[in-house]
Motif scaffolding. Structure first.
Motif, mmCIF file in Angstrom:
data_model
loop_
_atom_site.group_PDB
_atom_site.id
_atom_site.type_symbol
_atom_site.label_atom_id
_atom_site.label_comp_id
_atom_site.label_asym_id
_atom_site.label_seq_id
_atom_site.Cartn_x
_atom_site.Cartn_y
_atom_site.Cartn_z
ATOM 1 N N GLY A 117 4.444 11.502 -45.125
ATOM 2 C CA GLY A 117 4.816 12.412 -46.441
ATOM 3 C C GLY A 117 3.509 12.389 -47.293
ATOM 4 O O GLY A 117 3.590 12.944 -48.246
ATOM 5 N N GLY A 118 2.182 12.020 -46.690
ATOM 6 C CA GLY A 118 0.888 12.328 -47.169
ATOM 7 C C GLY A 118 0.388 13.693 -47.141
ATOM 8 O O GLY A 118 1.077 14.402 -46.596
ATOM 9 N N ALA A 119 -0.563 13.814 -47.793
ATOM 10 C CA ALA A 119 -1.185 15.047 -47.896
ATOM 11 C C ALA A 119 -1.554 15.638 -46.430
ATOM 12 O O ALA A 119 -1.389 16.671 -46.005
ATOM 13 C CB ALA A 119 -2.441 15.250 -48.715
ATOM 14 N N ALA A 216 -5.677 13.881 -38.950
ATOM 15 C CA ALA A 216 -6.904 12.920 -39.138
ATOM 16 C C ALA A 216 -6.997 12.733 -40.595
ATOM 17 O O ALA A 216 -6.567 13.425 -41.444
ATOM 18 C CB ALA A 216 -8.183 14.140 -38.877
ATOM 19 N N ASP A 217 -7.499 11.610 -41.158
ATOM 20 C CA ASP A 217 -7.919 11.183 -42.527
ATOM 21 C C ASP A 217 -8.880 11.976 -43.199
ATOM 22 O O ASP A 217 -8.895 12.038 -44.366
ATOM 23 C CB ASP A 217 -8.167 9.814 -42.533
ATOM 24 C CG ASP A 217 -7.120 8.808 -42.365
ATOM 25 O OD1 ASP A 217 -5.781 9.127 -42.758
ATOM 26 O OD2 ASP A 217 -6.908 7.768 -41.820
ATOM 27 N N CYS A 271 7.490 17.850 -51.926
ATOM 28 C CA CYS A 271 7.682 16.909 -50.812
ATOM 29 C C CYS A 271 6.529 15.948 -50.618
ATOM 30 O O CYS A 271 6.827 14.791 -50.399
ATOM 31 C CB CYS A 271 8.039 17.410 -49.559
ATOM 32 S SG CYS A 271 9.566 18.372 -49.477
ATOM 33 N N VAL A 272 5.357 16.382 -51.044
ATOM 34 C CA VAL A 272 3.996 15.289 -50.726
ATOM 35 C C VAL A 272 4.077 14.320 -51.697
ATOM 36 O O VAL A 272 4.368 14.425 -52.886
ATOM 37 C CB VAL A 272 2.890 16.294 -50.614
ATOM 38 C CG1 VAL A 272 2.391 16.626 -51.923
ATOM 39 C CG2 VAL A 272 1.717 15.465 -50.001
ATOM 40 N N SER A 273 3.648 13.042 -50.999
ATOM 41 C CA SER A 273 3.504 12.035 -51.935
ATOM 42 C C SER A 273 2.150 11.050 -51.429
ATOM 43 O O SER A 273 2.117 10.800 -50.272
ATOM 44 C CB SER A 273 4.649 10.734 -51.692
ATOM 45 O OG SER A 273 4.431 9.666 -52.298
ATOM 46 N N PHE A 274 1.514 11.078 -52.515
ATOM 47 C CA PHE A 274 -0.052 10.213 -52.052
ATOM 48 C C PHE A 274 -0.433 9.183 -53.037
ATOM 49 O O PHE A 274 -1.583 8.727 -53.083
ATOM 50 C CB PHE A 274 -1.118 11.336 -51.716
ATOM 51 C CG PHE A 274 -1.112 12.403 -52.697
ATOM 52 C CD1 PHE A 274 -1.333 11.957 -54.005
ATOM 53 C CD2 PHE A 274 -0.958 13.723 -52.131
ATOM 54 C CE1 PHE A 274 -1.566 13.151 -54.912
ATOM 55 C CE2 PHE A 274 -0.944 14.642 -53.347
ATOM 56 C CZ PHE A 274 -1.206 14.324 -54.591
ATOM 57 N N ARG A 281 5.683 5.169 -56.412
ATOM 58 C CA ARG A 281 5.892 6.048 -55.119
ATOM 59 C C ARG A 281 7.480 6.201 -55.193
ATOM 60 O O ARG A 281 8.336 5.322 -55.442
ATOM 61 C CB ARG A 281 5.535 5.125 -53.896
ATOM 62 C CG ARG A 281 3.754 4.954 -53.806
ATOM 63 C CD ARG A 281 3.578 4.099 -52.743
ATOM 64 N NE ARG A 281 2.027 4.148 -52.526
ATOM 65 C CZ ARG A 281 1.501 3.282 -51.828
ATOM 66 N NH1 ARG A 281 2.111 2.370 -51.290
ATOM 67 N NH2 ARG A 281 0.140 3.136 -52.024
ATOM 68 N N PRO A 282 7.885 7.270 -54.382
ATOM 69 C CA PRO A 282 7.406 8.450 -53.898
ATOM 70 C C PRO A 282 6.932 9.403 -54.880
ATOM 71 O O PRO A 282 6.094 10.571 -54.396
ATOM 72 C CB PRO A 282 8.175 8.920 -53.102
ATOM 73 C CG PRO A 282 9.540 8.969 -53.512
ATOM 74 C CD PRO A 282 9.435 7.535 -54.286
ATOM 75 N N GLU A 283 6.768 9.167 -56.213
ATOM 76 C CA GLU A 283 6.406 10.345 -57.019
ATOM 77 C C GLU A 283 4.855 10.054 -57.231
ATOM 78 O O GLU A 283 4.128 9.211 -56.731
ATOM 79 C CB GLU A 283 6.838 10.140 -58.557
ATOM 80 C CG GLU A 283 8.450 10.281 -58.518
ATOM 81 C CD GLU A 283 8.911 11.554 -57.914
ATOM 82 O OE1 GLU A 283 8.315 12.614 -58.253
ATOM 83 O OE2 GLU A 283 9.681 11.620 -57.164
#
Length: 383
Positions: A117-119, A216-217, A271-274, A281-283
Motif C-alpha cells: 500500500g506504500g508509494a 525497489a525502495d 489508496c496510498v499510505s506511507f 495509519r493507514p491515513e
C-alpha cells in the motif's frame, strides 16, 4: 543428518493455512489467508527466515525437510555479504538441510507481487499492470508496518486500498507473522531483516508462481548511501532456487519520480499510505518525517502538494527533523535534493541543502595530533 549438536535445527509444521517453524529457542508463525493447502512445497522458505537469526546467534543452521541446493549455495553468499556489512551482528556459519533437492512444480504461472500500500508498490501496480491492462497476484504482510495484533488498522489498510486492488489484483493473499518480532529479539531490526521476511513469505507460494516481485525502495545510487539494507539489487537475486526467483521493479527510478506519477491519479492518491505514525495509519498525517519528506518530493517534482494529507500545510522547517546521521533518511534527503536540482527547484530547500553540503568541523592539525598521542599513552599505561 545433522552432525553438529549445537546447530540451530528447524522443523516445520503445516496445519492448513497455519505454518510453524520451531527451534530450541524460538517459534515463528505464518498465518496465510487465501491458501490452505501447502502440500508439496519445499522448506526453502524456512531457510530464508531463519538464516539471519542463526547468523546472529553464531550457530550453524540445519533445516529439516527438503531445501533447494541452489538456495543453499545462495545462502552461503548471503552469509558472506552480511558478515562483510555487519560483522558486529552476523557471523560465518554453515547451512545444511535434511534433503537437498530441487522440487519441480508443474503448474507455476506468472508472478506474485509484494504489495504494502506504500508509494513504491502502488507505483509498481499502476505502471506494470493497470496501465498495461493486466492483473497480478499480490501478497500483503501483517507484522511489519502493522503489528500482528493490530487487526483493526490492518483491515483499515485493506479497505483503503480496495479500489486499486480490485483494479490491479486478481488473487490477493495476506500473511500475519511474528517473524519481525522474533528477529528483533536477536538484534535483527527492520533495516537488515525485512528482506529475509519478505522473500521467505514469497517462497511459501513457489509452487504456484514462477517468480516473486518487489518494488525497489530506491535507485542504485541511493542504495550505495544506505547500505547495508535488507533489500537491494545485490542481495535480492540471491533469494532464488532453480524454480523460483525474485524480480526487483523500477531500480532506476527515485521516490520523487514515483510520487509525481501518483499525483496525476486521484484513485492512487486515495489508496496510498506511507505515514510513519502507527496510530494514524493507514491515513497520512502530513507532519511526521516521512509525510513531510513526501510533501517536499511532490513539490520538487511537480511544484505542488496534492490534497491527500490530514495536514496539507508545508514549510521547509518541517524537514529539520530529518536525521542526516541515519543512512536511510540521508539517502531520502539526497533523493529529494537531486529531484529539486533536476527540476530547477533547489531554491525551495536552502536549509536542507546547507545541512547536507556543510563540511564537518575539523580540529586543527596540532590538536588532532595531541589527541592521538594522548590515546596512545593511555593504552601504554594500561599495558
Amino acid at each position: 543428518m545433522d552432525s553438529n549438536p549445537t546447530a540451530l535445527t528447524i522443523s516445520t509444521v503445516f496445519d492448513q493455512g497455519h505454518i510453524k517453524l520451531q527451534a530450541d529457542c524460538f517459534e515463528i508463525d505464518f498465518k496465510v489467508q487465501g491458501r490452505e493447502d501447502f502440500t508439496g512445497i519445499s522448506n526453502t522458505f524456512a531457510l530464508w527466515i531463519c538464516l539471519p537469526i542463526a547468523m546472529s546467534m553464531n550457530r550453524d543452521l540445519h533445516i529439516l525437510g527438503q531445501v533447494s541446493p541452489t538456495a543453499l549455495a545462495n545462502a552461503k553468499k548471503l552469509i558472506e555479504i552480511w558478515f562483510t556489512w555487519r560483522p558486529g551482528l552476523f557471523h560465518f556459519i554453515n547451512v545444511t538441510a535434511e534433503h537437498v533437492l530441487e522440487t519441480t512444480y508443474a503448474r507455476q504461472e506468472g508472478e506474485l507481487m509484494l504489495y504494502s500500500g506504500g508509494a513504491d508498490s502502488t507505483y509498481a501496480l499502476l505502471t506494470h499492470y493497470v496501465q498495461r491492462g493486466i492483473k497480478v497476484a499480490a501478497l500483503t504482510i501483517q507484522g511489519m508496518d502493522y503489528d500482528a495484533e493490530d487487526v483493526a488498522r490492518f483491515n483499515a489498510l485493506l479497505a483503503k486500498t480496495r479500489p486499486l486492488r480490485d483494479l490491479a489484483i486478481n488473487e490477493h493473499y495476506t500473511i500475519t507473522s511474528n517473524a519481525a518480532k522474533v528477529m528483533a529479539r536477536h538484534g535483527i531490526h527492520g533495516d537488515c531483516g525485512h528482506g529475509f521476511q519478505l522473500f521467505s513469505s514469497l517462497f511459501l507460494f513457489e509452487d504456484r508462481y514462477r517468480s516473486g516481485s518487489i518494488a525497489a525502495d530506491c535507485t542504485r545510487q541511493i542504495e550505495m548511501l544506505i547500505s547495508p539494507w535488507g533489500t537491494s539489487s545485490l542481495t535480492n537475486p540471491l533469494f532464488a532456487s532453480s524454480q523460483f526467483h525474485i524480480n526487483t521493479l523500477d531500480l532506476d527510478l527515485g521516490r520523487p519520480e514515483k510520487l509525481a506519477a501518483l499525483s496525476g491519479n486521484e484513485m492512487a492518491l486515495r489508496c496510498v499510505s506511507f505515514c510513519k505514525k502507527r496510530e494514524i495509519r493507514p491515513e497520512n498525517c502530513g507532519v511526521c518525517s516521512k509525510c513531510s519528506r513526501s510533501k517536499a518530493m511532490f513539490l520538487a517534482e511537480t511544484g505542488k502538494i496534492p490534497n491527500m494529507f490530514l495536514d496539507n500545510s508545508f514549510s521547509e522547517d518541517m524537514l529539520l527533523d530529518i536525521d542526516l546521521s541515519n543512512r536511510g533518511e540521508r539517502g531520502s534527503a539526497m533523493d529529494l535534493l537531486s529531484s529539486a536540482a533536476r527540476n530547477g527547484r533547489l531554491s525551495l530547500f536552502p536549509k536542507l541543502t546547507a545541512r547536507l553540503c556543510a563540511k564537518p568541523a575539523r580540529k586543527p592539525w596540532l590538536a588532532r595530533q595531541k589527541a592521538r598521542w594522548a590515546k596512545r599513552i593511555k593504552k601504554l599505561n594500561k599495558g
